[in-house]
Design a protein around this motif. Structure first.
Motif, PDB file in Angstrom:
ATOM      1  N   MET A 140       0.691  -1.611   0.000  1.00 39.36           N
ATOM      2  CA  MET A 140       0.147   0.376   0.056  1.00 39.36           C
ATOM      3  C   MET A 140       1.119   1.399   0.294  1.00 39.36           C
ATOM      4  N   ASP A 141       0.292   1.910  -0.362  1.00 36.31           N
ATOM      5  CA  ASP A 141       0.755   3.797   0.400  1.00 36.31           C
ATOM      6  C   ASP A 141       0.377   4.253   1.385  1.00 36.31           C
ATOM      7  N   VAL A 142       1.008   4.594   2.259  1.00 38.55           N
ATOM      8  CA  VAL A 142       0.676   4.638   3.689  1.00 38.55           C
ATOM      9  C   VAL A 142       0.283   5.314   3.957  1.00 38.55           C
ATOM     10  N   ILE A 143      -0.156   6.881   3.036  1.00 41.84           N
ATOM     11  CA  ILE A 143      -0.457   8.043   2.450  1.00 41.84           C
ATOM     12  C   ILE A 143      -1.878   7.831   2.102  1.00 41.84           C
ATOM     13  N   ARG A 144      -1.642   7.764   1.182  1.00 41.89           N
ATOM     14  CA  ARG A 144      -3.379   7.969   0.418  1.00 41.89           C
ATOM     15  C   ARG A 144      -3.698   6.703   1.111  1.00 41.89           C
ATOM     16  N   ASP A 145      -3.452   5.711   1.806  1.00 42.12           N
ATOM     17  CA  ASP A 145      -3.938   3.962   1.922  1.00 42.12           C
ATOM     18  C   ASP A 145      -4.649   4.225   3.569  1.00 42.12           C
ATOM     19  N   PHE A 146      -3.430   5.140   4.107  1.00 46.15           N
ATOM     20  CA  PHE A 146      -4.004   4.844   5.811  1.00 46.15           C
ATOM     21  C   PHE A 146      -3.266   6.546   6.460  1.00 46.15           C
ATOM     22  N   ALA A 147      -2.461   7.287   5.943  1.00 42.09           N
ATOM     23  CA  ALA A 147      -2.683   8.505   6.870  1.00 42.09           C
ATOM     24  C   ALA A 147      -2.936   9.313   6.484  1.00 42.09           C
ATOM     25  N   GLU A 148      -3.594   9.960   5.533  1.00 39.01           N
ATOM     26  CA  GLU A 148      -4.406  10.511   5.024  1.00 39.01           C
ATOM     27  C   GLU A 148      -6.205  10.155   5.360  1.00 39.01           C
ATOM     28  N   PRO A 149      -6.708   8.949   4.996  1.00 36.52           N
ATOM     29  CA  PRO A 149      -8.111   8.537   5.808  1.00 36.52           C
ATOM     30  C   PRO A 149      -8.491   9.094   7.555  1.00 36.52           C
ATOM     31  N   LEU A 150      -6.818   7.988   7.643  1.00 33.28           N
ATOM     32  CA  LEU A 150      -7.285   8.012   8.907  1.00 33.28           C
ATOM     33  C   LEU A 150      -8.173   9.574   9.843  1.00 33.28           C
ATOM     34  N   PRO A 151      -6.940  10.231  10.170  1.00 30.94           N
ATOM     35  CA  PRO A 151      -7.190  11.390  10.193  1.00 30.94           C
ATOM     36  C   PRO A 151      -8.779  12.073   9.612  1.00 30.94           C
ATOM     37  N   ALA A 152      -8.535  12.226   8.410  1.00 32.31           N
ATOM     38  CA  ALA A 152      -9.933  13.089   7.783  1.00 32.31           C
ATOM     39  C   ALA A 152     -11.240  12.122   8.583  1.00 32.31           C
ATOM     40  N   ILE A 153     -11.140  10.770   8.874  1.00 32.19           N
ATOM     41  CA  ILE A 153     -12.591  10.310   8.580  1.00 32.19           C
ATOM     42  C   ILE A 153     -12.968  10.783  10.422  1.00 32.19           C
ATOM     43  N   VAL A 154     -11.945  10.878  10.921  1.00 36.92           N
ATOM     44  CA  VAL A 154     -12.092  10.779  12.327  1.00 36.92           C
ATOM     45  C   VAL A 154     -11.963  12.671  12.505  1.00 36.92           C
ATOM     46  N   THR A 155     -12.141  13.182  11.463  1.00 39.51           N
ATOM     47  CA  THR A 155     -11.851  14.844  12.099  1.00 39.51           C
ATOM     48  C   THR A 155     -13.767  14.981  11.342  1.00 39.51           C
ATOM     49  N   ALA A 156     -14.010  14.148  10.202  1.00 39.52           N
ATOM     50  CA  ALA A 156     -15.252  14.280   9.990  1.00 39.52           C
ATOM     51  C   ALA A 156     -16.516  14.526  10.769  1.00 39.52           C
ATOM     52  N   HIS A 157     -15.640  12.891  11.555  1.00 42.05           N
ATOM     53  CA  HIS A 157     -16.706  12.573  13.440  1.00 42.05           C
ATOM     54  C   HIS A 157     -16.352  13.508  14.079  1.00 42.05           C
ATOM     55  N   LEU A 158     -15.308  14.009  14.250  1.00 38.84           N
ATOM     56  CA  LEU A 158     -15.364  14.790  15.180  1.00 38.84           C
ATOM     57  C   LEU A 158     -16.008  16.429  15.083  1.00 38.84           C
ATOM     58  N   LEU A 159     -15.915  16.810  13.695  1.00 42.69           N
ATOM     59  CA  LEU A 159     -16.959  18.095  13.702  1.00 42.69           C
ATOM     60  C   LEU A 159     -18.431  17.487  13.573  1.00 42.69           C
ATOM     61  N   GLY A 160     -18.092  16.503  13.605  1.00 42.81           N
ATOM     62  CA  GLY A 160     -20.043  15.421  13.060  1.00 42.81           C
ATOM     63  C   GLY A 160     -20.523  16.413  11.774  1.00 42.81           C
ATOM     64  N   MET A 161     -19.688  16.480  10.930  1.00 38.97           N
ATOM     65  CA  MET A 161     -20.253  16.599   9.404  1.00 38.97           C
ATOM     66  C   MET A 161     -19.543  14.858   9.258  1.00 38.97           C
ATOM     67  N   PRO A 162     -21.212  14.132   7.894  1.00 40.28           N
ATOM     68  CA  PRO A 162     -20.933  13.294   6.922  1.00 40.28           C
ATOM     69  C   PRO A 162     -19.777  13.133   6.504  1.00 40.28           C
ATOM     70  N   ARG A 163     -19.909  11.185   7.431  1.00 39.24           N
ATOM     71  CA  ARG A 163     -18.217  11.036   6.839  1.00 39.24           C
ATOM     72  C   ARG A 163     -17.733  11.169   5.409  1.00 39.24           C
ATOM     73  N   ALA A 164     -19.098  10.946   4.487  1.00 38.98           N
ATOM     74  CA  ALA A 164     -18.641  10.235   3.240  1.00 38.98           C
ATOM     75  C   ALA A 164     -17.928  11.991   2.576  1.00 38.98           C
ATOM     76  N   ASP A 165     -18.472  13.132   3.503  1.00 36.72           N
ATOM     77  CA  ASP A 165     -17.757  14.419   3.075  1.00 36.72           C
ATOM     78  C   ASP A 165     -15.765  14.293   3.682  1.00 36.72           C
ATOM     79  N   HIS A 166     -15.686  13.534   4.096  1.00 35.34           N
ATOM     80  CA  HIS A 166     -14.345  13.342   4.843  1.00 35.34           C
ATOM     81  C   HIS A 166     -13.461  13.622   3.030  1.00 35.34           C
ATOM     82  N   GLN A 167     -13.639  13.211   2.542  1.00 42.26           N
ATOM     83  CA  GLN A 167     -12.358  13.502   1.141  1.00 42.26           C
ATOM     84  C   GLN A 167     -12.400  14.442   0.823  1.00 42.26           C
ATOM     85  N   GLN A 168     -13.298  15.987   1.184  1.00 40.99           N
ATOM     86  CA  GLN A 168     -13.503  17.026   0.472  1.00 40.99           C
ATOM     87  C   GLN A 168     -12.717  17.382   1.468  1.00 40.99           C
TER      88      GLN A 168
END
Length: 408
Positions: A140-168
């Motif tokens: 895998m590419d650790v950045i693309r497949d793990f290190a970027e999406p992990l905090p992005a999904i967590v941040t969306a959850h923390l903010l109360g925003m839809p998980r589907a928006d994490h990439q944006q």
């Protein structure tokens, strides 16, 4: 008082624009610490400070209120970046007391330790989910497949925003981070950052006003409702500080995971030690933050004529405090270029210091502990797949563009 010496061009931080220097900036930082620990950099038009005690003093005592007003930018003929200034002058990162104190109290009332603690199981589940996706491939590419999406999904959850928006949210964050982390002028990038800022602002304004759905529980709702001593945040203050919280949370954590794992992959004995001694994971994360600091430097303004390093830094001068250099200062850390999970008194400056200490640090630390544990436990035979690594051209927020690995 020593007179201002002639500046050796090879000591300018502008050399970070050289990919070879950016790949290993610690040689440059070491020279600065020993040869010119407090120096005027004419290429950056600021003073550069690199020793631990001096950096600590700058972080504690110098002014963070360094963002020109929108009106000032317009008067300079720089109206294109006026929207950026309008947001930044409302962000805690760029304010001093009492405005900073007021905002931090309100934000702290929303960003509680309890809000972070309840995320632990959710973060672990996200980490496992991301690893499940890549395990069959054996690479895998650790950045693309793990290190970027992990905090992005967590941040969306923390903010109360839809998980589907994490990439944006991640894409907007990366654009804004390019402006926060760089000191070189990039005319071509300004329009993109301004567009991302406008889109982010519209997104969060719509969420706050509940134009498409009720505002879910999360940091956005908590900031809207936060009240301290009868004071509340304005809508613009909520949006400005959500943006800087989102950017800081995602970029710092992505770089902590990527930089930290690269460090371990390049030092197999230390990776084996961390696998064998899971009880030191907390101190290991602190050491990785010190060793490969995600946020390399930050700017301040000298509030009054100040003697430092044999020079007078005049009132109003810009100062660059290089935390990454301070974190390897041998005057503060024994054998600073060695990775030591048992390092005592590891008071690094990766999260800043004093009033502007990153209030998202507990979450970043938790994400780091969970991420490294999941990667080491669930990917046996983890190894670097290529030595041809490219560092992002963000000179202040140090991170890789990609980290290819293989595993059994």
């Amino acid at each position: 008082m020593a007179s201002l010496p002639a500046v050796d061009p090879s000591l300018s931080l502008y050399r970070l624009l050289d990919p070879a220097v950016l790949a290993d900036p610690y040689l440059l930082y070491g020279r600065l610490r020993e040869e010119a620990p407090v120096v005027w950099d004419p290429y950056l038009h600021c003073w550069v400070v690199t020793r631990y005690d001096d950096v600590l003093r700058v972080l504690k005592d110098f002014s963070a209120d360094r963002t020109p007003s929108p009106e000032f930018m317009r008067a300079l003929g720089l109206g294109e970046i006026e929207p950026l200034a309008a947001v930044m002058v409302k962000q805690m990162l760029f304010l001093d007391a009492p405005a900073h104190t007021h905002l931090r109290k309100l934000c702290s009332a929303a960003f509680t330790s309890r809000r972070v603690e309840v995320l632990e199981d959710e973060i672990a589940a996200i980490a496992d989910e991301l690893i499940d996706r890549v395990r069959p491939a054996g690479a895998m590419d650790v950045i693309r497949d793990f290190a970027e999406p992990l905090p992005a999904i967590v941040t969306a959850h923390l903010l109360g925003m839809p998980r589907a928006d994490h990439q944006q949210l991640k894409a907007w964050s990366a654009d804004f981070a390019q402006m926060l982390g760089n000191f070189q002028h990039n005319p071509g990038g300004v329009a993109r950052v301004v567009k991302s800022l406008a889109d982010m602002t519209a997104y969060f304004r719509s969420a706050i006003r509940q134009e498409t759905r009720p505002l879910a529980d999360g940091l956005v709702k908590a900031l809207v409702e936060a009240e301290v001593d009868g004071a509340r945040l304005s809508e613009d203050e909520v949006i400005a500080n959500i943006i800087v919280t989102m950017v800081g949370g995602q970029e710092t954590t992505t770089n902590l995971i990527g930089n930290g794992l690269l460090t371990l992959l390049r030092q197999p004995a230390k990776m084996a030690e961390l696998k064998a001694r899971p009880e030191v994971m907390g101190s290991a994360v602190e050491e990785l933050l010190r060793y490969e600091t995600p946020s390399q430097h930050t700017g301040r303004i000298c509030h009054t004529d100040t003697v430092m390093g044999g020079h007078v830094i005049p009132k109003g001068a810009a100062v660059m405090a290089v935390m990454a250099a301070a974190n390897r200062d041998p005057r503060r850390f024994a054998d600073p270029d060695a990775l030591d999970f048992d390092r005592a008194d590891n008071r690094h400056l990766a999260f800043g210091w004093a009033a502007h200490f990153c209030f998202g640090a507990p979450l970043a630390r938790m994400e780091g502990r969970i991420a490294f544990r999941a990667l080491l436990d669930r990917l046996p035979g983890l190894a670097l797949a290529s030595e041809k690594l490219v560092w992002r051209d963000n000179l202040g927020l140090r991170g890789l563009t990609a980290l290819p690995v293989s595993f059994a």
